[in-house]
Design an enzyme around this catalytic site. Structure first.
Site, mmCIF file in Angstrom:
data_model
loop_
_atom_site.group_PDB
_atom_site.id
_atom_site.type_symbol
_atom_site.label_atom_id
_atom_site.label_comp_id
_atom_site.label_asym_id
_atom_site.label_seq_id
_atom_site.Cartn_x
_atom_site.Cartn_y
_atom_site.Cartn_z
ATOM 1 N N HIS A 31 1.042 5.207 1.050
ATOM 2 C CA HIS A 31 0.293 6.229 1.872
ATOM 3 C C HIS A 31 0.378 7.576 1.223
ATOM 4 O O HIS A 31 1.605 7.863 0.482
ATOM 5 C CB HIS A 31 1.021 6.383 3.332
ATOM 6 C CG HIS A 31 1.117 5.307 4.050
ATOM 7 N ND1 HIS A 31 -0.042 5.193 5.235
ATOM 8 C CD2 HIS A 31 1.774 4.190 4.143
ATOM 9 C CE1 HIS A 31 0.377 4.214 6.081
ATOM 10 N NE2 HIS A 31 1.431 3.333 5.186
ATOM 11 N N HIS A 85 0.971 -1.052 0.031
ATOM 12 C CA HIS A 85 0.064 -0.056 0.115
ATOM 13 C C HIS A 85 0.716 1.341 0.119
ATOM 14 O O HIS A 85 2.034 1.370 0.630
ATOM 15 C CB HIS A 85 -1.105 0.189 1.227
ATOM 16 C CG HIS A 85 -0.307 -0.043 2.446
ATOM 17 N ND1 HIS A 85 -0.050 -1.400 2.827
ATOM 18 C CD2 HIS A 85 -0.026 0.590 3.493
ATOM 19 C CE1 HIS A 85 0.658 -1.657 4.118
ATOM 20 N NE2 HIS A 85 0.686 0.065 4.548
HETATM 21 P P1 5GP Z 1 1.502 0.235 7.657
HETATM 22 O O1 5GP Z 1 1.721 0.748 8.775
HETATM 23 O O2 5GP Z 1 1.592 -1.116 7.134
HETATM 24 O O3 5GP Z 1 2.389 1.124 6.513
HETATM 25 O O4 5GP Z 1 0.270 0.898 7.295
HETATM 26 C C1 5GP Z 1 -0.967 0.236 7.554
HETATM 27 C C2 5GP Z 1 -2.114 1.231 7.722
HETATM 28 O O5 5GP Z 1 -3.543 0.762 7.474
HETATM 29 C C3 5GP Z 1 -2.092 2.314 8.959
HETATM 30 O O6 5GP Z 1 -1.883 3.594 8.628
HETATM 31 C C4 5GP Z 1 -3.527 2.062 9.689
HETATM 32 O O7 5GP Z 1 -4.100 3.022 10.193
HETATM 33 C C5 5GP Z 1 -4.043 1.588 8.566
HETATM 34 N N1 5GP Z 1 -5.313 0.519 8.802
HETATM 35 C C6 5GP Z 1 -4.982 -0.512 9.557
HETATM 36 N N2 5GP Z 1 -6.233 -1.321 9.648
HETATM 37 C C7 5GP Z 1 -7.104 -0.464 9.030
HETATM 38 C C8 5GP Z 1 -8.509 -0.708 8.667
HETATM 39 O O8 5GP Z 1 -9.254 -1.615 9.070
HETATM 40 N N3 5GP Z 1 -9.004 0.228 7.818
HETATM 41 C C9 5GP Z 1 -8.420 1.230 7.311
HETATM 42 N N4 5GP Z 1 -9.027 1.944 6.317
HETATM 43 N N5 5GP Z 1 -7.120 1.471 7.555
HETATM 44 C C10 5GP Z 1 -6.547 0.517 8.442
#
Ligand code: 5GP
Ligand code: ZN
Length: 114
Positions: free
Chosen positions: A102, A100
């Site tokens: 951001h 993903h």
């Molecule tokens: P990472 O930390 O893997 O780079 O980003 C994962 C992102 O997914 C985090 O910013 C977190 O807030 C978001 N996230 C986690 N669970 C959910 C969810 O159930 N729905 C949405 N919309 N975002 C989520």
């Protein structure tokens, strides 16, 4: 893949605030926003991390960026500026192991990130 949160969002099994969809990607608002606008852009296809991107995924990964461009325009961020970032691995803060981007904007963003 069965237990992948973002695959469940792609499938519609878990709700999300979708802001954009293409044949290959979806974009939805982060549940824990770190900026006034914080959107996640993901491929429909499950790829766990940057380390797992195959050569044949090149166009798909490119489509994450064209989606980011379109979402930034749609959200009114294109002129002011925004940040697009992808964490790879736990050491970099990755917590969901489905690729993903951001997209963050709507406030000043300092550099380097923490
Ligand atoms: P990472 O930390 O893997 O780079 O980003 C994962 C992102 O997914 C985090 O910013 C977190 O807030 C978001 N996230 C986690 N669970 C959910 C969810 O159930 N729905 C949405 N919309 N975002 C989520
Ligand atoms: Zn997945």
């Amino acid at each position: 893949m069965i237990d992948c949160l973002f695959c469940k969002i792609v499938a519609g099994d878990i709700p999300a605030d979708l802001v954009h969809e293409t044949e290959d990607t979806i974009a939805f608002r982060d549940i824990n926003p770190q900026a006034p606008t914080h959107i996640l852009i993901i491929p429909r296809k499950h790829i766990a991390t940057i380390n797992d991107i195959a050569d044949e995924d090149r166009a798909l990964v490119g489509s994450l960026y064209t989606t980011a461009r379109d979402v930034a325009r749609q959200e009114g961020l294109a002129e002011a500026g925004y940040r697009v970032v992808m964490n790879c691995g736990e050491g970099a803060g990755q917590s969901v192991f489905h690729l993903h981007l951001h997209l963050l904007g709507g406030r000043g963003l300092s550099w380097p990130p923490g």
